[in-house]
Scaffold this motif. Sequence first.
Motif, short mmCIF file in Angstrom:
data_model
loop_
_atom_site.label_atom_id
_atom_site.label_comp_id
_atom_site.label_asym_id
_atom_site.label_seq_id
_atom_site.Cartn_x
_atom_site.Cartn_y
_atom_site.Cartn_z
N ALA A 44 -24.19 109.92 -57.11
CA ALA A 44 -24.60 108.87 -58.05
C ALA A 44 -26.07 108.50 -57.87
N ALA A 45 -26.79 109.21 -57.00
CA ALA A 45 -28.22 108.93 -56.83
C ALA A 45 -28.93 109.10 -58.18
N GLY A 46 -29.77 108.13 -58.50
CA GLY A 46 -30.46 108.12 -59.79
C GLY A 46 -29.89 107.08 -60.74
N GLN A 47 -28.66 106.63 -60.47
CA GLN A 47 -28.08 105.53 -61.25
C GLN A 47 -28.63 104.21 -60.70
N GLU A 48 -28.86 103.26 -61.57
CA GLU A 48 -29.47 102.00 -61.13
C GLU A 48 -28.48 101.09 -60.42
N ARG A 49 -27.23 101.08 -60.86
CA ARG A 49 -26.20 100.28 -60.21
C ARG A 49 -25.00 101.17 -59.92
N VAL A 50 -24.50 101.10 -58.70
CA VAL A 50 -23.36 101.92 -58.29
C VAL A 50 -22.32 101.03 -57.64
N GLY A 57 -31.38 102.91 -56.33
CA GLY A 57 -30.15 102.29 -56.83
C GLY A 57 -29.67 101.14 -55.97
N THR A 58 -28.91 100.26 -56.58
CA THR A 58 -28.25 99.16 -55.88
C THR A 58 -26.77 99.49 -55.76
N VAL A 59 -26.21 99.32 -54.57
CA VAL A 59 -24.82 99.70 -54.33
C VAL A 59 -24.01 98.47 -53.94
#
Length: 298
Positions: A206-212, A249-251
């Motif tokens: 999911a790297a590259g997604q802003e919120r995970v 991203g924020t997890v």
Amino acid sequence: MSKALVLSGGGPVGIAWQTGLAAGLARRGVVLADAQLILGTSAGSAVGAQLALRRDLEEQLARYEAAGVQAADAAPEGTGGGGGGPTDRMARLMELLAEAAKEDGSPQETRRVVGRFALEAETFPEDRFVERFRYLAGERWPAAFRCTAVDAETGEFKVWDPGSGAELDRAVASSCAVPGIFPPITIAGRRYMDGGVRSGASVDLAAGQERVLLVTLMGGARAGADAPGFAAMRARGDREIETVREAGGTVEVLSPDPESAAVMGMNLMDPSLGPAAAAAGARQGEAAADGLRAFWAD
């Protein structure tokens, strides 16, 4: 802002808990199916596929409720069954997965060792296992959905997606094919096993997604979470989370709370625990919704 949902492995019990969790969140306005990317591994692939298909979560919960504590044949669709298999095979699998989670050595070679274990194990015909996912047969692959598997012969990691050419039911079955318990699944002439052999959730994809949002059974209050096998997998998961954060991203992480953990126990392969796990997940989802609403909002 882009957002991804990542669902970890966790056996039939994990399927039930994740289903309940998603339903409970939806009751309070947090709809996990709104993610631009839904990535499932093992149990998470079964739940993720149904979320991506916009299946009725309340209907699934009703099936769990109706099933009560009956045997696996009465459990809701997608939970699998047949118990956890021989204890010694599960113990050996956990040893192998702990090795696969380490950074030293060749991860693909370790996965190849797990693959030999999976191919040599006496289970039952693979078509019988695929039949458990008949609720996905013939469905068009959802654009947002991905699930993970591992080539049992080569140890190569595989991500099934809309362009992979795999049928949805067989792809999800392969992601759920726990080595030594369920048979590897044949797709395009290759045999694939549980994606959890590479990682419990592969959240780094999911790297590259802003919120995970990571929904995982690898930590939290669940009994046995500090056992060596789980500890190694959790450490790998922590490194993967850092990969996502380093990419900007924020997890957020959701794991079983103490009440859910008490219901689920140690044996995630016991489908008789499904109804109670689903109810616990729904309760936890409703309770967690307020804290997630701002993070998940468009």
